[in-house]
Design a protein around this motif. Structure first.
Motif, PDB file in Angstrom:
ATOM      1  N   GLY A 337     -17.374   6.579   5.112  1.00  0.00           N
ATOM      2  CA  GLY A 337     -17.483   6.910   3.820  1.00  0.00           C
ATOM      3  C   GLY A 337     -16.202   7.167   3.081  1.00  0.00           C
ATOM      4  O   GLY A 337     -15.309   6.632   3.335  1.00  0.00           O
ATOM      5  N   PRO A 338     -16.378   7.815   2.008  1.00  0.00           N
ATOM      6  CA  PRO A 338     -15.247   8.089   1.024  1.00  0.00           C
ATOM      7  C   PRO A 338     -13.907   8.878   1.716  1.00  0.00           C
ATOM      8  O   PRO A 338     -14.112   9.729   2.577  1.00  0.00           O
ATOM      9  N   LEU A 339     -12.819   8.367   1.258  1.00  0.00           N
ATOM     10  CA  LEU A 339     -11.590   9.155   1.707  1.00  0.00           C
ATOM     11  C   LEU A 339     -11.636  10.398   0.879  1.00  0.00           C
ATOM     12  O   LEU A 339     -12.416  10.635  -0.326  1.00  0.00           O
ATOM     13  N   PRO A 340     -10.792  11.597   1.298  1.00  0.00           N
ATOM     14  CA  PRO A 340     -10.568  12.802   0.612  1.00  0.00           C
ATOM     15  C   PRO A 340     -10.241  12.381  -0.815  1.00  0.00           C
ATOM     16  O   PRO A 340      -9.047  11.746  -1.040  1.00  0.00           O
ATOM     17  N   LYS A 341     -10.974  12.990  -1.744  1.00  0.00           N
ATOM     18  CA  LYS A 341     -10.794  12.834  -3.048  1.00  0.00           C
ATOM     19  C   LYS A 341      -9.339  13.120  -3.595  1.00  0.00           C
ATOM     20  O   LYS A 341      -8.449  12.453  -4.257  1.00  0.00           O
ATOM     21  N   ASP A 342      -8.836  14.193  -2.948  1.00  0.00           N
ATOM     22  CA  ASP A 342      -7.480  14.727  -3.614  1.00  0.00           C
ATOM     23  C   ASP A 342      -6.659  13.687  -2.891  1.00  0.00           C
ATOM     24  O   ASP A 342      -5.175  13.969  -3.299  1.00  0.00           O
ATOM     25  N   TRP A 343      -6.527  13.286  -1.737  1.00  0.00           N
ATOM     26  CA  TRP A 343      -5.651  12.339  -1.284  1.00  0.00           C
ATOM     27  C   TRP A 343      -5.664  10.912  -2.294  1.00  0.00           C
ATOM     28  O   TRP A 343      -4.549  10.506  -2.623  1.00  0.00           O
ATOM     29  N   LEU A 344      -6.494  10.372  -2.721  1.00  0.00           N
ATOM     30  CA  LEU A 344      -6.821   9.560  -3.697  1.00  0.00           C
ATOM     31  C   LEU A 344      -6.128   9.797  -5.017  1.00  0.00           C
ATOM     32  O   LEU A 344      -5.202   9.054  -5.632  1.00  0.00           O
ATOM     33  N   THR A 345      -6.481  10.990  -5.637  1.00  0.00           N
ATOM     34  CA  THR A 345      -5.863  11.546  -6.954  1.00  0.00           C
ATOM     35  C   THR A 345      -4.439  11.680  -6.756  1.00  0.00           C
ATOM     36  O   THR A 345      -3.357  11.472  -7.732  1.00  0.00           O
ATOM     37  N   THR A 346      -3.884  12.194  -5.717  1.00  0.00           N
ATOM     38  CA  THR A 346      -2.405  12.212  -5.361  1.00  0.00           C
ATOM     39  C   THR A 346      -1.705  11.071  -5.310  1.00  0.00           C
ATOM     40  O   THR A 346      -0.474  10.911  -5.823  1.00  0.00           O
ATOM     41  N   TRP A 347      -2.308   9.823  -4.756  1.00  0.00           N
ATOM     42  CA  TRP A 347      -1.375   8.759  -4.641  1.00  0.00           C
ATOM     43  C   TRP A 347      -1.730   7.708  -5.430  1.00  0.00           C
ATOM     44  O   TRP A 347      -0.825   6.701  -5.461  1.00  0.00           O
ATOM     45  N   GLU A 348      -2.747   7.619  -6.119  1.00  0.00           N
ATOM     46  CA  GLU A 348      -3.320   6.444  -6.871  1.00  0.00           C
ATOM     47  C   GLU A 348      -2.199   6.169  -7.944  1.00  0.00           C
ATOM     48  O   GLU A 348      -2.101   5.087  -8.591  1.00  0.00           O
ATOM     49  N   LYS A 349      -1.622   7.419  -8.616  1.00  0.00           N
ATOM     50  CA  LYS A 349      -0.460   7.205  -9.590  1.00  0.00           C
ATOM     51  C   LYS A 349       0.760   6.311  -9.185  1.00  0.00           C
ATOM     52  O   LYS A 349       1.327   5.480  -9.869  1.00  0.00           O
ATOM     53  N   GLU A 350       0.778   6.361  -8.121  1.00  0.00           N
ATOM     54  CA  GLU A 350       2.238   5.796  -7.279  1.00  0.00           C
ATOM     55  C   GLU A 350       1.717   4.543  -7.116  1.00  0.00           C
ATOM     56  O   GLU A 350       2.884   3.610  -6.799  1.00  0.00           O
ATOM     57  N   SER A 351       0.639   4.087  -6.223  1.00  0.00           N
ATOM     58  CA  SER A 351       0.358   2.975  -5.892  1.00  0.00           C
ATOM     59  C   SER A 351       0.420   1.826  -6.799  1.00  0.00           C
ATOM     60  O   SER A 351      -0.348   2.252  -7.836  1.00  0.00           O
ATOM     61  N   LEU A 352       0.704   0.553  -6.420  1.00  0.00           N
ATOM     62  CA  LEU A 352       0.810  -0.639  -7.411  1.00  0.00           C
ATOM     63  C   LEU A 352      -0.358  -1.169  -7.510  1.00  0.00           C
ATOM     64  O   LEU A 352      -0.573  -1.946  -8.056  1.00  0.00           O
ATOM     65  N   VAL A 353      -1.228  -1.136  -6.393  1.00  0.00           N
ATOM     66  CA  VAL A 353      -2.442  -1.663  -6.208  1.00  0.00           C
ATOM     67  C   VAL A 353      -3.449  -0.606  -6.162  1.00  0.00           C
ATOM     68  O   VAL A 353      -3.433   0.507  -5.604  1.00  0.00           O
ATOM     69  N   PRO A 354      -5.012  -0.806  -6.641  1.00  0.00           N
ATOM     70  CA  PRO A 354      -5.904   0.083  -6.482  1.00  0.00           C
ATOM     71  C   PRO A 354      -6.257   0.395  -5.131  1.00  0.00           C
ATOM     72  O   PRO A 354      -6.032  -0.348  -4.065  1.00  0.00           O
ATOM     73  N   LEU A 355      -6.240   1.550  -4.854  1.00  0.00           N
ATOM     74  CA  LEU A 355      -6.431   2.334  -3.377  1.00  0.00           C
ATOM     75  C   LEU A 355      -7.889   1.976  -3.125  1.00  0.00           C
ATOM     76  O   LEU A 355      -8.732   1.868  -3.653  1.00  0.00           O
ATOM     77  N   ILE A 356      -7.946   1.643  -1.617  1.00  0.00           N
ATOM     78  CA  ILE A 356      -9.672   1.503  -1.152  1.00  0.00           C
ATOM     79  C   ILE A 356      -9.959   2.997  -1.060  1.00  0.00           C
ATOM     80  O   ILE A 356      -9.202   3.526  -0.294  1.00  0.00           O
TER      81      ILE A 356
END
Ligand SMILES: [Zn+2]
Length: 397
Positions: A337-356
Motif C-alpha cells: 500500500g501507500p508509503l508514509p505521506k510525510d516521507w513523500l512530502t519531505t522528499w518530493e520537492k527534491e526529487s527530479l522524478v515523481p516518486l512512486i
C-alpha cells in the motif's frame, strides 16, 4: 569456528549501522553514486515506524591494519595523499583514482575507511552475538581491488570484512552478490581460498561493466570450486531472476555449508536503474533478503551481515528496495500500500522524478517484452549448465 558468547538475553534481531558521515563518500554532486540513498532509506523506515533509535549503531573507521588485510599498503598511501590533493593525474590513474568513474575527492581515505569500518562494525555485532543480523548500507563496494580502485569503489569493505571474519572468528563465509554488476573485486580477493565461497548473480558482462563473471570462473588452485557466477541476460524480468537466484543459492549453500553469510544488496537490477539493462521490479527486492535470511537461519544460526552496493535511481528504487532488507531482518511482513505521506512530502520537492507513492511498483511497470520467452530460456540454460558443472565436480571429488 569460534564459540559465541552465551549472553543472548540482550540480543537484538537486527542492528542498523549508520552515521551522517557515511554521506561524505561523495565523488561530486553529479556523480551517479550518491549515498543520500542511505538517508532516504533510514527516513523511510523511521516514518514507517519500522526502526527505533536504539537499533542504530554508529560505524567505526577501519584502521590501516584492517585495510591491509585486503589492500596493498602502497595503494592506501596513494588514496591518503590523493584526498589531500597530493597525487598527480598520471599517478592516480595507475591506482584507478582520478578517473571519470572514480574521481578523487577531499579526504577520500577517511570517507572510504569509514564505509569499511561500518561493515566491520556490523560483523562484530553479529559474530559477538549482540545482534542476529546487521545491515551496513554504506558498504557493498564490490569492485575495489587489492591495489586499485574501480567502478565507484575505493576500498572493498566486503573483502576486508571477510578477511577480518577469517582472522578474528575463524569462520567460513559465503558471500552472495545480487548487484546487477559482477562482484569482481570480492571474487578475485578469494579466488585461491577454499574457505571463502563467492556467488554472484548479475547481468552478463557482454555489454556491462566489468565484463567478467562467466560460469567458467570457478576459482584457482586450492580455491577451485568455491567461486560461482550466474550471468543473466539483459532484459531479464522478476520471475527468471528469482528462479535463478533461489536455485543457485540453495545449491551453493548446501555445498559450502557456511558459518556466516555476507550479502551485497546492490539495487541496480531494477527496470528504472539508469546504468543497467535488467527489468526487475520491487518484487525481487522484497524476495532477495527473505531468501538470504532463510539460508542464514538454516545454515548459520542466523548469522547474516548485509551491505548496500549499486543503485542509481536513488528516489524511486533504492529506499524502498533497501527498506525491505530491514523488514526481512526483523521478521516483519513486507509492507504493502501507500508509503508514509510525510516521507513523500519531505522528499518530493527534491526529487527530479515523481516518486512512486506505494511500496509496490505500478503494475505493469513497462510494456511486455517480445523476447521474454527467449530470455527466460537462455537463463534457464545458463543455470542448468552451471549446476551440471558443479554437480559433476562434486561427484569426481
Ligand atoms: Zn552495480
Amino acid at each position: 569456528m569460534a564459540k559465541r558468547s552465551g549472553y543472548n538475553f540482550m540480543k537484538k534481531d537486527a542492528a542498523f549501522v549508520f552515521s551522517e558521515e557515511q554521506l561524505n563518500y561523495s565523488f561530486s554532486d553529479t556523480h551517479p553514486f550518491n549515498q543520500k540513498r542511505i538517508l532516504l532509506t533510514l527516513d523511510l523506515l523511521r516514518k514507517s515506524g519500522a526502526i527505533s533509535e536504539t537499533d542504530i549503531i554508529a560505524p567505526r573507521i577501519a584502521t590501516d591494519e584492517e585495510l591491509l588485510l585486503a589492500h596493498d599498503g602502497k595503494f592506501i598511501d596513494i588514496v591518503k595523499k590523493a584526498g589531500k590533493g597530493e597525487v598527480s593525474e598520471e599517478l592516480g590513474a595507475v591506482y584507478g583514482i582520478g578517473t571519470e568513474d572514480t574521481p578523487i575527492f577531499p579526504n577520500m581515505h577517511e570517507a572510504s575507511a569509514l564505509l569499511v569500518g561500518g561493515t566491520l562494525t556490523a560483523v562484530d555485532e553479529v559474530m559477538e552475538g549482540r545482534a542476529k543480523y546487521a545491515l551496513n548500507l554504506g558498504g557493498g563496494l564490490h569492485h575495489g581491488f587489492s591495489g586499485r580502485a574501480s567502478g565507484f569503489c575505493v576500498y572493498n569493505d566486503s573483502s576486508v570484512a571477510i578477511k577480518y571474519v577469517q582472522k578474528k572468528y575463524n569462520a567460513r563465509v559465503l558471500y552472495i552478490d545480487t548487484d546487477a554488476h559482477h562482484g569482481d573485486g570480492v571474487q578475485w580477493s578469494f579466488y585461491d581460498d577454499p574457505e571463502v565461497c563467492t556467488l554472484s548473480i548479475h547481468e552478463t558482462g557482454r555489454y556491462l561493466f566489468p565484463g567478467t563473471g562467466t560460469i567458467t570462473e570457478r576459482g584457482n588452485g586450492k580455491g577451485y570450486g568455491t567461486s560461482f557466477n550466474f550471468p543473466i541476460d539483459a532484459f531479464t524480468e522478476d520471475e527468471s531472476f528469482l528462479n535463478t537466484y533461489k536455485t543457485a543459492i540453495a545449491e551453493v549453500a548446501a555445498f559450502f555449508k557456511p558459518d556466516v553469510i555476507l550479502t551485497q544488496n546492490g539495487a541496480d537490477a531494477h527496470y528504472f536503474d539508469p546504468l543497467t539493462h535488467l527489468y526487475g521490479t520491487m518484487e525481487i527486492y522484497k524476495e532477495i533478503p527473505r531468501i538470504a535470511r532463510q539460508i542464514a537461519d538454516q545454515y548459520c544460526e542466523g548469522r547474516w551481515i548485509a551491505v548496500g552496493g549499486g543503485g542509481y535511481d536513488i528516489w524511486r528504487v533504492v529506499p524502498r528496495a533497501w527498506a525491505h532488507i530491514w523488514f526481512a531482518m526483523n521478521d516483519k511482513p513486507a509492507p504493502t500500500g501507500p508509503l508514509p505521506k510525510d516521507w513523500l512530502t519531505t522528499w518530493e520537492k527534491e526529487s527530479l522524478v515523481p516518486l512512486i507513492p506505494t511500496w509496490e511498483d505500478p503494475n505493469p511497470l513497462y510494456k511486455p517484452i517480445p523476447r521474454k520467452a527467449e530470455i527466460t530460456d537462455k537463463n534457464a540454460q545458463m543455470l542448468s549448465k552451471a549446476l551440471h558443472m558443479i554437480r559433476n565436480e562434486q561427484k569426481n571429488k
